[in-house]
Design a protein around this motif. Structure first.
Motif, PDB file in Angstrom:
ATOM      1  N   PRO A 106       0.808  -1.214   0.000  1.00  0.00           N
ATOM      2  CA  PRO A 106       0.000   0.000   0.000  1.00  0.00           C
ATOM      3  C   PRO A 106       0.840   1.264   0.000  1.00  0.00           C
ATOM      4  CG  PRO A 106      -0.905  -1.604   1.531  1.00  0.00           C
ATOM      5  CD  PRO A 106       0.434  -2.134   1.097  1.00  0.00           C
ATOM      6  N   ALA A 107       1.986   1.238   0.662  1.00  0.00           N
ATOM      7  CA  ALA A 107       2.830   2.423   0.710  1.00  0.00           C
ATOM      8  C   ALA A 107       3.510   2.681  -0.621  1.00  0.00           C
ATOM      9  CB  ALA A 107       3.886   2.274   1.802  1.00  0.00           C
ATOM     10  N   VAL A 108       3.735   1.613  -1.401  1.00  0.00           N
ATOM     11  CA  VAL A 108       4.389   1.766  -2.699  1.00  0.00           C
ATOM     12  C   VAL A 108       3.529   2.599  -3.633  1.00  0.00           C
ATOM     13  CG1 VAL A 108       5.198   0.513  -4.746  1.00  0.00           C
ATOM     14  CG2 VAL A 108       5.671  -0.386  -2.457  1.00  0.00           C
ATOM     15  N   ILE A 109       2.209   2.394  -3.572  1.00  0.00           N
ATOM     16  CA  ILE A 109       1.280   3.143  -4.411  1.00  0.00           C
ATOM     17  C   ILE A 109       0.916   4.414  -3.660  1.00  0.00           C
ATOM     18  CG2 ILE A 109      -0.907   3.080  -5.644  1.00  0.00           C
ATOM     19  CD1 ILE A 109      -0.716   0.061  -5.601  1.00  0.00           C
ATOM     20  N   ALA A 110       1.602   5.485  -3.960  1.00  0.00           N
ATOM     21  CA  ALA A 110       1.490   6.705  -3.169  1.00  0.00           C
ATOM     22  C   ALA A 110       0.101   7.308  -3.245  1.00  0.00           C
ATOM     23  CB  ALA A 110       2.528   7.714  -3.661  1.00  0.00           C
ATOM     24  N   GLU A 111      -0.324   7.913  -2.145  1.00  0.00           N
ATOM     25  CA  GLU A 111      -1.644   8.525  -2.072  1.00  0.00           C
ATOM     26  C   GLU A 111      -1.734   9.753  -2.980  1.00  0.00           C
ATOM     27  OE1 GLU A 111      -4.188   8.250   0.743  1.00  0.00           O
ATOM     28  OE2 GLU A 111      -3.511   6.249   1.236  1.00  0.00           O
ATOM     29  N   ASN A 112      -0.605  10.411  -3.240  1.00  0.00           N
ATOM     30  CA  ASN A 112      -0.614  11.638  -4.033  1.00  0.00           C
ATOM     31  C   ASN A 112      -0.294  11.372  -5.499  1.00  0.00           C
ATOM     32  OD1 ASN A 112       2.035  10.968  -3.864  1.00  0.00           O
ATOM     33  ND2 ASN A 112       2.767  12.953  -3.111  1.00  0.00           N
ATOM     34  N   SER A 113      -0.674  10.215  -5.989  1.00  0.00           N
ATOM     35  CA  SER A 113      -0.287   9.822  -7.353  1.00  0.00           C
ATOM     36  C   SER A 113      -1.361  10.102  -8.390  1.00  0.00           C
ATOM     37  CB  SER A 113       0.054   8.326  -7.373  1.00  0.00           C
ATOM     38  OG  SER A 113      -1.063   7.565  -6.981  1.00  0.00           O
ATOM     39  N   ASP A 114      -2.433  10.837  -8.052  1.00  0.00           N
ATOM     40  CA  ASP A 114      -3.520  11.060  -8.998  1.00  0.00           C
ATOM     41  C   ASP A 114      -3.055  11.744 -10.275  1.00  0.00           C
ATOM     42  OD1 ASP A 114      -5.321   9.803  -7.428  1.00  0.00           O
ATOM     43  OD2 ASP A 114      -6.477  11.579  -6.870  1.00  0.00           O
ATOM     44  N   SER A 115      -2.185  12.732 -10.164  1.00  0.00           N
ATOM     45  CA  SER A 115      -1.720  13.458 -11.357  1.00  0.00           C
ATOM     46  C   SER A 115      -0.936  12.532 -12.276  1.00  0.00           C
ATOM     47  CB  SER A 115      -0.852  14.645 -10.952  1.00  0.00           C
ATOM     48  OG  SER A 115      -1.610  15.592 -10.238  1.00  0.00           O
ATOM     49  N   ARG A 116      -0.065  11.712 -11.697  1.00  0.00           N
ATOM     50  CA  ARG A 116       0.721  10.781 -12.508  1.00  0.00           C
ATOM     51  C   ARG A 116      -0.195   9.773 -13.185  1.00  0.00           C
ATOM     52  NH1 ARG A 116       3.046   8.252  -8.813  1.00  0.00           N
ATOM     53  NH2 ARG A 116       1.953   6.265  -8.941  1.00  0.00           N
ATOM     54  N   ARG A 117      -1.134   9.240 -12.409  1.00  0.00           N
ATOM     55  CA  ARG A 117      -2.056   8.248 -12.967  1.00  0.00           C
ATOM     56  C   ARG A 117      -2.901   8.850 -14.090  1.00  0.00           C
ATOM     57  NH1 ARG A 117      -4.222   5.845  -7.226  1.00  0.00           N
ATOM     58  NH2 ARG A 117      -2.695   4.183  -6.948  1.00  0.00           N
ATOM     59  N   ALA A 118      -3.390  10.085 -13.881  1.00  0.00           N
ATOM     60  CA  ALA A 118      -4.211  10.732 -14.904  1.00  0.00           C
ATOM     61  C   ALA A 118      -3.402  10.923 -16.183  1.00  0.00           C
ATOM     62  CB  ALA A 118      -4.732  12.079 -14.400  1.00  0.00           C
ATOM     63  N   TYR A 119      -2.148  11.310 -16.038  1.00  0.00           N
ATOM     64  CA  TYR A 119      -1.277  11.503 -17.203  1.00  0.00           C
ATOM     65  C   TYR A 119      -1.062  10.188 -17.939  1.00  0.00           C
ATOM     66  CZ  TYR A 119       2.971  12.237 -19.915  1.00  0.00           C
ATOM     67  OH  TYR A 119       3.890  12.276 -20.931  1.00  0.00           O
ATOM     68  N   LEU A 120      -0.718   9.131 -17.205  1.00  0.00           N
ATOM     69  CA  LEU A 120      -0.461   7.834 -17.833  1.00  0.00           C
ATOM     70  C   LEU A 120      -1.723   7.281 -18.485  1.00  0.00           C
ATOM     71  CD1 LEU A 120       1.788   6.212 -15.073  1.00  0.00           C
ATOM     72  CD2 LEU A 120       2.524   7.026 -17.311  1.00  0.00           C
TER      73      LEU A 120
END
Length: 300
Positions: free
Chosen positions: A152-166
């Motif tokens: 769970p820690a590997v998948i960062a909570e603040n990763s929405d921007s990266r995920r949206a871009y990908l």
């Protein structure tokens, strides 16, 4: 390494190999046959959209089919909205995807581009669950370390921007791959000029190039061509008239350069191209007129 991790790593590795060999659009038959695991073949899809192998607790893949009943779409943030199976939030398939969400398990997404052919995207993650709307929100993400004890820690909570871009990059890829697949499907995987049937040697040639503002990624703006004739078409060695006849440039007709030129290009002059069985997929005359006008100017 637990069984779940072994299966996912084996599936991802097999898909990577297939993408290198045949590309990222795979046939339904190939996905149903699946990948080798512990001396057996494990399928990647089932008749239902959410697939869980019998040996796993959590689903391995989700699928959208072109002719399916579900209206999967992208939201304003470029995330995929994947509909529940049915209307019962507690259906076992929906419960399975909820487990994937809670345990941060990576999945494979198969997007149907034409009947029986799917673009493979991995890894994707369930990033939210909305029982009221009967859908999950899915995002593409970077490959996480499945062997980590702190998943769970590997998948960062603040990763929405990266995920949206990908995910937005994949969304563009879905549209790009849909055009050639739909064109080749309309022409039954044959070159419209020479009838070559090997799909690996075929391209979907734009009539109005995609670099033009008026270009549209629709079947009527495409012609299925083998790589030789695609290059000749793009190079204005020949063109297709608005009445669907092949016109070879005059200087090419006058050139003497052996049987390759004769059979590959010159013999096509005046022939009618092979057209799709469905008339609504025939090249639009306005697109052919646009292209033929540029061919005529280049040949003069």
């Amino acid at each position: 390494m637990d069984l779940d991790t072994q299966v996912r790593l084996a599936a991802f590795g097999w898909l990577s190999d297939r993408a290198t060999i045949v590309g990222d659009v795979l046939s339904r038959d190939m996905l149903e046959t699946g990948f080798p695991f512990q001396g057996q073949r494990m399928p990647l899809v089932s008749p239902q959209g959410i697939f869980k192998p019998k040996i796993l607790e959590i689903p391995l893949s989700i699928t959208t089919t072109p002719e399916g009943p579900y209206d999967d779409s992208f939201d304003k943030d470029d995330f995929l909205l994947y509909r529940y199976r049915g209307t019962d939030p507690d259906h076992r398939d929906n419960v399975g995807l909820r487990l994937a969400f809670n345990r941060r398990r990576p999945l494979i997404y198969f997007h149907g581009v034409t009947r029986g052919r799917y673009l493979a995207v991995w890894p994707v993650y369930v990033i939210s669950d909305d029982p009221a709307a009967l859908c999950f929100k899915i995002a593409v993400d970077e490959f996480q370390n499945l062997l980590s004890d702190d998943q769970p820690a590997v998948i960062a909570e603040n990763s929405d921007s990266r995920r949206a871009y990908l995910t937005s990059i994949v969304r563009v890829r879905l549209h790009q791959r849909s055009f050639p697949e739909r064109v080749l499907d309309a022409y039954h995987s044959q070159c419209s000029f020479c009838r070559l049937r090997h799909r690996e040697l075929l391209d979907a040639a734009h009539i109005v190039p995609d670099s033009e503002r008026d270009s549209k990624p629709i079947v009527e703006n495409g012609i299925s061509l083998c790589k030789l004739h695609h290059a000749a078409f793009d190079g204005l060695f020949l063109a297709v008239s608005p009445d669907y006849r092949i016109v070879v440039r005059e200087d090419i007709l006058e050139e003497e350069d052996g049987p390759g030129l004769q059979h590959g290009l010159k013999d096509l002059h005046g022939l009618t191209i092979m057209l799709p069985h469905r008339k609504e997929f025939w090249p639009k005359r306005e697109f052919l007129e646009w292209r033929f006008d540029r061919f005529s100017k280049a040949a003069s």
